[in-house]
Design a protein around this motif. Structure first.
Motif, PDB file in Angstrom:
ATOM      1  N   VAL A 193       0.781  -1.067  -0.135  1.00 55.98           N
ATOM      2  CA  VAL A 193       0.096   0.139  -0.132  1.00 55.98           C
ATOM      3  C   VAL A 193       0.962   1.162  -0.043  1.00 55.98           C
ATOM      4  O   VAL A 193       1.974   1.329   0.863  1.00 55.98           O
ATOM      5  CB  VAL A 193      -0.874  -0.068   1.101  1.00 55.98           C
ATOM      6  N   ILE A 194       0.652   2.059  -0.963  1.00 52.90           N
ATOM      7  CA  ILE A 194       1.580   3.406  -0.996  1.00 52.90           C
ATOM      8  C   ILE A 194       0.448   4.337  -0.386  1.00 52.90           C
ATOM      9  O   ILE A 194      -0.714   4.828  -1.109  1.00 52.90           O
ATOM     10  CB  ILE A 194       1.955   3.630  -2.283  1.00 52.90           C
ATOM     11  N   GLU A 195       0.676   4.969   0.603  1.00 52.60           N
ATOM     12  CA  GLU A 195      -0.261   6.290   0.982  1.00 52.60           C
ATOM     13  C   GLU A 195       0.467   7.487   0.693  1.00 52.60           C
ATOM     14  O   GLU A 195       1.748   7.699   0.964  1.00 52.60           O
ATOM     15  CB  GLU A 195      -0.288   6.170   2.463  1.00 52.60           C
ATOM     16  N   ILE A 196      -0.237   8.513   0.049  1.00 53.39           N
ATOM     17  CA  ILE A 196       0.482   9.895  -0.273  1.00 53.39           C
ATOM     18  C   ILE A 196      -0.297  10.861   0.058  1.00 53.39           C
ATOM     19  O   ILE A 196      -1.505  10.841  -0.024  1.00 53.39           O
ATOM     20  CB  ILE A 196       0.389   9.943  -1.669  1.00 53.39           C
ATOM     21  N   LYS A 197       0.297  11.772   0.951  1.00 54.79           N
ATOM     22  CA  LYS A 197      -0.563  12.841   1.683  1.00 54.79           C
ATOM     23  C   LYS A 197      -0.002  14.278   1.044  1.00 54.79           C
ATOM     24  O   LYS A 197       0.963  14.782   1.722  1.00 54.79           O
ATOM     25  CB  LYS A 197      -0.280  12.631   2.997  1.00 54.79           C
TER      26      LYS A 197
END
Length: 198
Positions: A193-197
């Motif tokens: 999972v890649i989370e980008i904020k």
């Protein structure tokens, strides 16, 4: 996570039935529907609740959903959340609509359109490996409040590096979570999972 095995059995049956009419899962992969598609999608539910610590309800946009992945399995597990599933290919959205209806999901709406034309802002945008990060980001820029969650495999660090360079994004805005921390199934060994904020 709401988990009623009979609901997921029904989802598998519906996908098998619809896949005979409209191919949304490759014929050679249809026997792996649970593991490769439904369980893979549910990794985002685990991430949201147990890793990111999100509190429901949430609004979620699933971009490039195809036949409804990851949106439909997520909607089954998160009935208090609202899901908008979009795909530019009409026959795929037809499958997603019919599977959602067959499962009685009232928290799902399906749109036959490109992500750029979806109106509104969502807590999260989710997707399963529809394109590279640097291609994906412009499609959804300004459409989320909290971030982007992507299911990806392979050399994700190279993709992150390309996106950071193209859009001048600080590394602190990214979080990579290996699915191997959630399950020891070999299929998920090189998936993340890649989370980008941003």
């Amino acid at each position: 996570m709401n988990f009623n095995p009979s609901d997921y059995d029904k989802a598998v049956s519906l996908y098998r039935e619809w896949n005979e009419k409209i191919n949304v899962v490759s014929r050679k992969d249809i026997d792996n529907l649970w593991e490769h598609h439904i369980l893979h999608s549910l990794a985002l539910v685990h991430y949201l609740r147990d890793v990111a610590g999100c509190v429901e309800p949430l609004s979620i946009l699933d971009v490039g959903t195809g036949g409804g992945f990851p949106g439909i399995p997520m909607a089954m597990a998160l009935p208090s959340c609202e899901f908008t599933l979009c795909d530019s290919i009409g026959k795929k959205i037809l499958v997603a609509q019919n599977v959602a209806a067959g499962l009685g999901l009232t928290n799902v709406r399906c749109l036959n359109c490109r992500a750029e034309s979806v109106e509104g802002k969502f807590d999260y945008v989710v997707s399963r490996a529809v394109t590279s990060l640097d291609n994906f980001y412009p499609w959804v820029k300004g459409k989320y409040k909290r971030g982007i969650l992507l299911l990806k495999g392979g050399d994700v660090q190279e993709e992150i590096a390309q996106m950071r360079k193209k859009f001048k994004v600080d590394i602190s805005k990214f979080r990579v979570w290996p699915l191997g921390e959630w399950t020891d199934d070999d299929y998920f060994a090189e998936k993340f999972v890649i989370e980008i904020k941003i």
